[in-house]
Design an enzyme around this catalytic site. Sequence first.
Site, PDB file in Angstrom:
ATOM      1  N   LYS A   1     -57.097   4.510  52.370  1.00 40.74           N
ATOM      2  CA  LYS A   1     -59.104   4.342  52.203  1.00 40.74           C
ATOM      3  C   LYS A   1     -59.817   4.571  52.214  1.00 40.74           C
ATOM      4  O   LYS A   1     -60.266   5.286  53.288  1.00 40.74           O
ATOM      5  CB  LYS A   1     -59.331   2.775  53.349  1.00 40.74           C
ATOM      6  CG  LYS A   1     -59.887   1.841  52.879  1.00 40.74           C
ATOM      7  CD  LYS A   1     -59.673   0.402  53.536  1.00 40.74           C
ATOM      8  CE  LYS A   1     -60.793  -0.647  53.552  1.00 40.74           C
ATOM      9  NZ  LYS A   1     -61.034  -1.648  53.541  1.00 40.74           N
TER      10      LYS A   1
ATOM     11  N   CYS B   1     -59.048  -2.427  49.147  1.00 45.78           N
ATOM     12  CA  CYS B   1     -59.808  -3.337  49.137  1.00 45.78           C
ATOM     13  C   CYS B   1     -61.228  -3.343  48.810  1.00 45.78           C
ATOM     14  O   CYS B   1     -61.745  -2.977  48.035  1.00 45.78           O
ATOM     15  CB  CYS B   1     -59.888  -3.957  50.877  1.00 45.78           C
ATOM     16  SG  CYS B   1     -60.684  -5.341  51.052  1.00 45.78           S
TER      17      CYS B   1
ATOM     18  N   GLU C   1     -52.983  -5.977  51.818  1.00 45.81           N
ATOM     19  CA  GLU C   1     -53.958  -4.461  52.601  1.00 45.81           C
ATOM     20  C   GLU C   1     -53.320  -4.664  54.204  1.00 45.81           C
ATOM     21  O   GLU C   1     -52.919  -5.526  54.629  1.00 45.81           O
ATOM     22  CB  GLU C   1     -55.301  -4.505  52.690  1.00 45.81           C
ATOM     23  CG  GLU C   1     -55.735  -3.769  53.337  1.00 45.81           C
ATOM     24  CD  GLU C   1     -57.739  -3.871  53.247  1.00 45.81           C
ATOM     25  OE1 GLU C   1     -58.478  -3.044  53.859  1.00 45.81           O
ATOM     26  OE2 GLU C   1     -57.967  -4.480  52.534  1.00 45.81           O
TER      27      GLU C   1
END
Length: 257
Positions: A107, A140, A38
């Site tokens: 994200k 994540c 990430e």
Amino acid sequence: MRLAVLQTPAQLASVEERLSWLDEALQGLDVDLALCPELFATGYNIGVQVLQRAEPADGPTSQALRALAQKHGLALHCSFAERDGEHVYNAAQCWASNGKRLVHQRKLAIPPGGERNHYTAGAGCALFELCGFKVATLICYDIEFPEAARFVASQGAGLCLVPTALSADWGWVARTMVPSRAYENGMFLAYANHAGTDNGLRFLGESFIAAPDGVELARAGLAPETLIACLDLPRVKAARARLPYLAEASTLRLFLD
């Protein structure tokens, strides 16, 4: 598909140093796809510097990543800080060996803490195809929601790529929670983390590649490392036939009449 997961050194200072490290790490790597952690391209724990390093999706850093994919003859999946107007996103793109952009993913869930000071949540899940696989990206915190993993699996994903920046405080997430997402959805899952310490934040490391049938194909330790595994597409079909969670989830009577 031959897949590489790059567990990268966290302390790399600049974007240029990160790109130089990546160029060297990819040298001679005989894989179809390489996955970075990430925000590898810009750095994760860099505070307000992210506002200076954030670039458009077609900015110089992304073009440098595109060139690396072409140079090394592989698909390169890398996360970066994306600027779009007034918003900054925690994003990832995958560049094919011919320079084509295969996916652009933001994200979805911004976790409590420092990320909420800088990043806007994205929307939607885009899949791409490579080596016969449908491939999803969840960044994540996204993978920690079973709904997100189940959604991409229901869209046909046989492989889920998860760039992460998991700190050393959250070992259970990497060792137990996230591997279960592969098993309960019958898909391969690749989890790429940083190694070491960056501006006081100590990362867990322990990147891994999990198979859809509950087998762990590779796991890193605490130091920078490159994991490589061969993913066999029929293994996805076999796992889902043996445990048809996806097909039968809709039959559950969760509420009383």
